[in-house]
Design a protein around this motif. Structure first.
Motif, PDB file in Angstrom:
ATOM      1  N   TYR A  35      76.333  86.360  55.897  1.00 53.70           N
ATOM      2  CA  TYR A  35      76.651  87.645  55.264  1.00 53.70           C
ATOM      3  C   TYR A  35      75.333  88.354  55.013  1.00 53.70           C
ATOM      4  O   TYR A  35      74.317  87.722  54.717  1.00 53.70           O
ATOM      5  CB  TYR A  35      77.373  87.391  53.940  1.00 53.70           C
ATOM      6  CG  TYR A  35      77.300  88.513  52.923  1.00 53.70           C
ATOM      7  CD1 TYR A  35      78.366  89.387  52.740  1.00 53.70           C
ATOM      8  CD2 TYR A  35      76.171  88.688  52.107  1.00 53.70           C
ATOM      9  CE1 TYR A  35      78.317  90.411  51.783  1.00 53.70           C
ATOM     10  CE2 TYR A  35      76.109  89.709  51.158  1.00 53.70           C
ATOM     11  CZ  TYR A  35      77.174  90.566  50.999  1.00 53.70           C
ATOM     12  OH  TYR A  35      77.109  91.568  50.068  1.00 53.70           O
ATOM     13  N   GLU A  69      77.699  96.376  53.697  1.00 57.40           N
ATOM     14  CA  GLU A  69      77.974  94.941  53.660  1.00 57.40           C
ATOM     15  C   GLU A  69      78.558  94.498  54.996  1.00 57.40           C
ATOM     16  O   GLU A  69      79.328  95.231  55.616  1.00 57.40           O
ATOM     17  CB  GLU A  69      78.982  94.597  52.566  1.00 57.40           C
ATOM     18  CG  GLU A  69      78.490  94.729  51.145  1.00 57.40           C
ATOM     19  CD  GLU A  69      79.488  94.127  50.159  1.00 57.40           C
ATOM     20  OE1 GLU A  69      79.361  92.939  49.833  1.00 57.40           O
ATOM     21  OE2 GLU A  69      80.418  94.854  49.746  1.00 57.40           O
ATOM     22  N   ARG A 107      73.659  92.342  53.355  1.00 52.88           N
ATOM     23  CA  ARG A 107      73.903  93.667  52.778  1.00 52.88           C
ATOM     24  C   ARG A 107      72.600  94.451  52.712  1.00 52.88           C
ATOM     25  O   ARG A 107      71.504  93.878  52.616  1.00 52.88           O
ATOM     26  CB  ARG A 107      74.533  93.575  51.389  1.00 52.88           C
ATOM     27  CG  ARG A 107      73.661  92.973  50.315  1.00 52.88           C
ATOM     28  CD  ARG A 107      74.321  93.084  48.933  1.00 52.88           C
ATOM     29  NE  ARG A 107      73.587  92.320  47.921  1.00 52.88           N
ATOM     30  CZ  ARG A 107      73.902  91.092  47.533  1.00 52.88           C
ATOM     31  NH1 ARG A 107      74.942  90.479  48.075  1.00 52.88           N
ATOM     32  NH2 ARG A 107      73.192  90.467  46.620  1.00 52.88           N
ATOM     33  N   ILE A 137      83.096  90.368  52.001  1.00 50.55           N
ATOM     34  CA  ILE A 137      82.286  91.401  51.378  1.00 50.55           C
ATOM     35  C   ILE A 137      82.604  91.453  49.885  1.00 50.55           C
ATOM     36  O   ILE A 137      83.756  91.281  49.482  1.00 50.55           O
ATOM     37  CB  ILE A 137      82.513  92.768  52.046  1.00 50.55           C
ATOM     38  CG1 ILE A 137      83.992  93.165  52.001  1.00 50.55           C
ATOM     39  CG2 ILE A 137      81.992  92.766  53.473  1.00 50.55           C
ATOM     40  CD1 ILE A 137      84.287  94.553  52.536  1.00 50.55           C
TER      41      ILE A 137
END
Length: 355
Positions: free
Chosen positions: A309, A320, A311, A233
């Protein structure tokens, strides 16, 4: 608030093998609180913190308590490291029950189950890693730290923290700040032993995939800001949440109604980790964010199972999540409030009113 997560939460608890102490902690949070009833939440937090404090010896109290203005209040992290505060392993059985009651005061039933399950994963890591010293991977290597004097109408705070769990609370004039709020899971999926198949943060991962998969090719090209997954993150354990540069990814204004609903499902999942009054406050904040200033961004592989990943970025808050370490079997997830991490906005209003 909906209750869509409760069934999964209870199955996680069963899979993790929660102790009677954990069940007792969950029971503390069982009554439903009216939305916006921060007074009730702060009273429960104060009662739980005071109960624990009175049960501690003077030596334990000296470890557990810091002045509210001490810099230690902002010194948070989610990795295995030396910590200040009082560890669960330094408590008696009765004291641990009171500590878990304090944990439950700041979390929903869903949040308590996640926290307890995350702690229990230390036993899995101990087997996988043969960790030395042993207390590096210890379900009781989690710390309670109290800042100031607990009071339902006063100014104080507390932190519950250890590997992959960091919950920070600030109470000001009966109002509560509940961020930074971090949950992690290593392994993301237990693949050996009696708890094989357990995924503590399954929905955090799955809902991200649901979101990216709902986008068409053109939308995905905008949402995927880097085909190489971020390693962690971005905000890490920063004292103030901040991302460099202008927001990027796919604007919510460019989503269909069904896609925006999936985005809000992610937000609701993260909001639902805390008690109802606080969760409603998070959702109220989310609903206020303009769609053209709300972005969903992804890095890494879009196909399930790859390193990735995502967000959710707005002017008011940030979510996140990454699943990139240990060959994509290691999750970090966090909720950050741009204005009110560590109660900074509450404290500003308090000081302005006082002076």
């Amino acid at each position: 608030m909906t209750t869509r997560f409760k069934t999964l939460g209870m199955s996680l608890g069963a899979a993790a093998g929660l102790s009677l102490m954990a069940v007792a902690a969950i029971t503390v949070d069982a009554p439903s609180r009216p939305a916006g009833d921060f007074g009730k939440v702060s009273e429960e937090m104060t009662a739980a913190a005071t109960g624990l404090w009175k049960a501690l010896t003077p030596e334990q109290q000296a470890k557990a308590r810091f002045d509210f203005k001490d810099e230690e209040r902002l010194n948070w992290h989610f990795i295995p490291r030396e910590r200040k505060g009082l560890a669960l392993r330094e408590m008696t059985s009765a004291q641990k029950q009171l500590a878990h009651a304090l944990l439950a005061a700041g979390l929903s039933q869903q949040g308590v189950i996640k926290a307890q399950s995350i702690m229990s994963l230390e036993q899995v890591l101990l087997i996988l890693e043969g960790a030395k010293p042993a207390n590096r991977r210890d379900p009781d290597n989690y710390f309670i730290t109290i800042f100031g004097t607990p009071s339902a109408k006063g100014t104080w705070g507390y932190r519950i923290e250890g590997h992959h769990l960091a919950q920070n609370y600030t109470i000001v004039d009966g109002k509560v700040s509940d961020s930074p709020s971090f949950f992690g899971s290593n392994p993301a999926e237990v693949r050996i032993g009696p708890r094989k198949g357990l995924r503590v943060l399954a929905l955090e991962d799955d809902y991200g995939y649901d979101m990216i998969e709902s986008l068409d090719k053109t939308q995905q090209d905008v949402a995927v800001v880097d085909k190489t997954a971020l390693k962690d993150i971005i905000t890490g354990a920063s004292r103030k949440a901040a991302l460099n540069g202008a927001p990027n990814g796919l604007s919510a204004a460019k989503m269909t109604a069904a896609q925006y609903d999936k985005l809000m499902t992610i937000v609701e999942l993260y909001a639902s980790n805390v008690p109802q009054a606080m969760a409603e406050k998070r959702l109220e904040l989310a609903r206020k964010q303009p769609k053209d200033a709300t972005f969903f961004a992804w890095t890494g592989a879009v196909e399930r199972g790859g390193l990735h990943y995502y967000r959710v970025q707005t002017p008011g808050f940030l979510i996140e999540m990454d699943c990139t370490q240990d060959q994509g079997n290691h999750i970090h997830s966090v909720w950050r409030d741009y204005e009110n991490d560590f109660g900074l906005d509450l404290l500003k209003a308090h000081y302005n009113a006082s002076h």
